[in-house]
Design an enzyme around this catalytic site. Structure first.
Site, PDB file in Angstrom:
ATOM      1  CG  HIS A   1      -0.260   0.302   2.502  1.00  6.96           C
ATOM      2  ND1 HIS A   1       0.479  -0.642   3.161  1.00  6.96           N
ATOM      3  CD2 HIS A   1      -0.180   1.426   3.250  1.00  6.96           C
ATOM      4  CE1 HIS A   1       0.984  -0.122   4.258  1.00  6.96           C
ATOM      5  NE2 HIS A   1       0.603   1.131   4.344  1.00  6.96           N
TER       6      HIS A   1
HETATM    7  C1  UD1 Z   1      -1.778   5.503   6.242  1.00  4.61           C
HETATM    8  C2  UD1 Z   1      -0.408   5.899   6.781  1.00  4.61           C
HETATM    9  C3  UD1 Z   1       0.565   4.754   6.586  1.00  4.61           C
HETATM   10  C4  UD1 Z   1       0.017   3.471   7.186  1.00  4.61           C
HETATM   11  C5  UD1 Z   1      -1.349   3.194   6.598  1.00  4.61           C
HETATM   12  C6  UD1 Z   1      -1.981   1.966   7.170  1.00  4.61           C
HETATM   13  C7  UD1 Z   1       0.141   8.296   6.604  1.00  4.61           C
HETATM   14  C8  UD1 Z   1       0.990   9.266   5.885  1.00  4.61           C
HETATM   15  N1  UD1 Z   1       0.138   7.051   6.087  1.00  4.61           N
HETATM   16  O1  UD1 Z   1      -1.608   5.302   4.838  1.00  4.61           O
HETATM   17  O2  UD1 Z   1       1.764   5.078   7.237  1.00  4.61           O
HETATM   18  O3  UD1 Z   1       0.898   2.425   6.882  1.00  4.61           O
HETATM   19  O4  UD1 Z   1      -2.193   4.319   6.868  1.00  4.61           O
HETATM   20  O5  UD1 Z   1      -3.149   1.633   6.481  1.00  4.61           O
HETATM   21  O6  UD1 Z   1      -0.471   8.631   7.573  1.00  4.61           O
HETATM   22  N2  UD1 Z   1      -9.133   5.100   2.372  1.00  4.61           N
HETATM   23  C9  UD1 Z   1     -10.365   4.505   2.383  1.00  4.61           C
HETATM   24  N3  UD1 Z   1     -10.918   4.228   3.595  1.00  4.61           N
HETATM   25  C10 UD1 Z   1     -10.314   4.505   4.774  1.00  4.61           C
HETATM   26  C11 UD1 Z   1      -9.059   5.128   4.736  1.00  4.61           C
HETATM   27  C12 UD1 Z   1      -8.476   5.406   3.527  1.00  4.61           C
HETATM   28  O7  UD1 Z   1     -10.963   4.234   1.352  1.00  4.61           O
HETATM   29  O8  UD1 Z   1     -10.866   4.207   5.838  1.00  4.61           O
HETATM   30  C13 UD1 Z   1      -8.497   5.378   1.059  1.00  4.61           C
HETATM   31  C14 UD1 Z   1      -8.751   6.782   0.589  1.00  4.61           C
HETATM   32  O9  UD1 Z   1      -8.875   6.754  -0.816  1.00  4.61           O
HETATM   33  C15 UD1 Z   1      -7.469   7.492   0.947  1.00  4.61           C
HETATM   34  C16 UD1 Z   1      -6.430   6.388   0.782  1.00  4.61           C
HETATM   35  O10 UD1 Z   1      -7.101   5.202   1.178  1.00  4.61           O
HETATM   36  O11 UD1 Z   1      -7.230   8.601   0.170  1.00  4.61           O
HETATM   37  C17 UD1 Z   1      -5.198   6.575   1.614  1.00  4.61           C
HETATM   38  O12 UD1 Z   1      -5.538   6.756   2.990  1.00  4.61           O
HETATM   39  P1  UD1 Z   1      -4.568   7.609   3.963  1.00  4.61           P
HETATM   40  O13 UD1 Z   1      -5.056   7.557   5.358  1.00  4.61           O
HETATM   41  O14 UD1 Z   1      -4.342   8.930   3.370  1.00  4.61           O
HETATM   42  O15 UD1 Z   1      -3.201   6.844   3.848  1.00  4.61           O
HETATM   43  P2  UD1 Z   1      -2.861   5.287   3.879  1.00  4.61           P
HETATM   44  O16 UD1 Z   1      -2.357   4.905   2.529  1.00  4.61           O
HETATM   45  O17 UD1 Z   1      -3.972   4.474   4.466  1.00  4.61           O
END
Ligand code: UD1
Length: 363
Positions: free
Chosen positions: A206
């Site tokens: 991811h």
């Molecule tokens: C975040 C953390 C990463 C961690 C990961 C665990 C940061 C910079 N990154 O990355 O260190 O390893 O979490 O999962 O804080 N989304 C959903 N549903 C959710 C959450 C996210 O659909 O409940 C999707 C959205 O499109 C979002 C994308 O995932 O834009 C990324 O989510 P985000 O929280 O920005 O970062 P992660 O890649 O999850």
């Protein structure tokens, strides 16, 4: 002592749960609130974890949601400032290295509230990773550093942190892991995925550096399709990765390559325990596989968790098709890396943190 525990993204919940439960044993000493920033919000990324980790619903949810890093961090800060104005805690406890960690720490320091950082001191020295920036900045403003391993202490000392502020307490994720091993084994995930008595590899991916690049993602699918000719390959897909797979138009896959929704903590733990090996870019999974003694191939150039390489079952690999297939085959034929469980990864980290908090003098 009034304490805020900050929960933002999936890996935070595993670190918060043992500390919450240990603090709750001393109601005369600690008044605790769980503040969820809303960084992760899907049932499978958040609510399910609270349920499986037997946590109560958060006292407050800041509902920041997904956005660019700047917007997400700023939204958390704006909302958390209001919380701190209304309810001044003595100490804010932040976990790990996600955007919620730095957002709440930065808000707290501006309001004169003390900060404790659980999992302090880890460094990959790779500033292209958002998590490295979050770790470095958080540790610049932290007051009490709870570290998982000796290398973290050394990093902090090199950065000029006074030794008296550093507490080597061990790896708190292992508290959750050791608590839930039995429950994990009671889940039906192996039956559900028809994996009983079957060798399989478990995959997660991811990181933006790996999945935001369509060419790399295609290459990954090529590698996994080849491995699927040898055994089942189980790939629970993070929402971020799912949208990138769709955008890259990747639909062709071997029938043994099984893509699933994000799984619960217990189901994923069960899959890790019984896997022949794991291929990942996650931080936490490098540690969990080291504890479970399962060989792990981490597709990154560096790691903030070097102890999993020096002591554990983890190996770093570049994104190289032939090399990854070769190492995965070695694992499948029983020649995966062996390792030892690092000191203080014993399930008692939360207890050690609470003992320290009991005696903390906060001016
Ligand atoms: C975040 C953390 C990463 C961690 C990961 C665990 C940061 C910079 N990154 O990355 O260190 O390893 O979490 O999962 O804080 N989304 C959903 N549903 C959710 C959450 C996210 O659909 O409940 C999707 C959205 O499109 C979002 C994308 O995932 O834009 C990324 O989510 P985000 O929280 O920005 O970062 P992660 O890649 O999850």
């Amino acid at each position: 002592m009034k304490i805020h525990l900050i929960a933002g993204a999936r890996p935070n919940f595993l670190k918060l749960a043992p500390l919450y439960k240990e603090l709750k044993k001393f109601p005369d000493l600690f008044q605790i609130k769980i503040i969820h920033t809303g960084q992760h919000y899907d049932l499978k990324m958040s609510g399910l974890f609270f349920k499986q980790l037997e946590l109560p619903a958060p006292d407050l949810n800041l509902e920041a949601g997904s956005a660019s890093h700047t917007v997400q961090t700023a939204k958390i800060m704006l909302a958390y400032e209001q919380v701190l104005l209304a309810d001044k805690p003595d100490i804010v406890v932040v976990f790990g290295d996600v955007n919620s960690t730095i957002a709440c720490a930065l808000t707290a320091v501006k309001m004169g509230v003390k900060i404790a950082h659980v999992e302090a001191g880890l460094r990959s020295y790779d500033r292209s990773m958002p998590e490295e920036i979050n770790r470095m900045l958080t540790d610049t403003i932290t007051d009490f550093y709870f570290t998982p391993s000796q290398d973290a202490d050394e990093n902090l000392q090199k950065e000029g942190v006074a030794s008296k502020k550093i507490f080597l307490v061990g790896n708190i994720m292992i508290d959750s892991l050791s608590t839930y091993l039995q429950k994990a084994q009671a889940t039906s995930i192996l039956e559900d995925l028809q994996l009983v008595d079957q060798p399989y590899l478990l995959v997660t991916m991811h990181r933006p550096a790996n999945v935001d690049n369509a060419d790399k993602l295609k290459q990954l699918f090529g590698i996994l399709n080849e491995l699927a000719q040898k055994c089942k390959v189980i790939f629970p897909v993070h929402p971020r990765t799912r949208s990138k797979i769709a955008a890259a138009g990747l639909t062709q896959k071997h029938e043994n390559l099984i893509l699933t929704e994000p799984l619960g903590y217990l189901e994923f733990l069960h899959l890790q325990m019984k896997a022949k090996g794991v291929i990942t870019d996650s931080g936490g999974i490098q540690e969990e596989t080291t504890y479970l003694q399962i060989p792990c191939l981490t597709l990154r150039d560096n790691t903030e968790r070097p102890i999993t390489i020096h002591s554990g079952t983890n190996q770093l690999l570049p994104f190289n098709h032939a090399l990854i297939v070769e190492k995965a085959e070695a694992i499948l034929s029983g020649n995966g890396k062996k390792g030892k469980i690092p000191p203080l990864w014993d399930g008692n980290t939360a207890e050690r943190i609470v003992e320290i908090l009991k005696n903390l003098e906060i001016e």
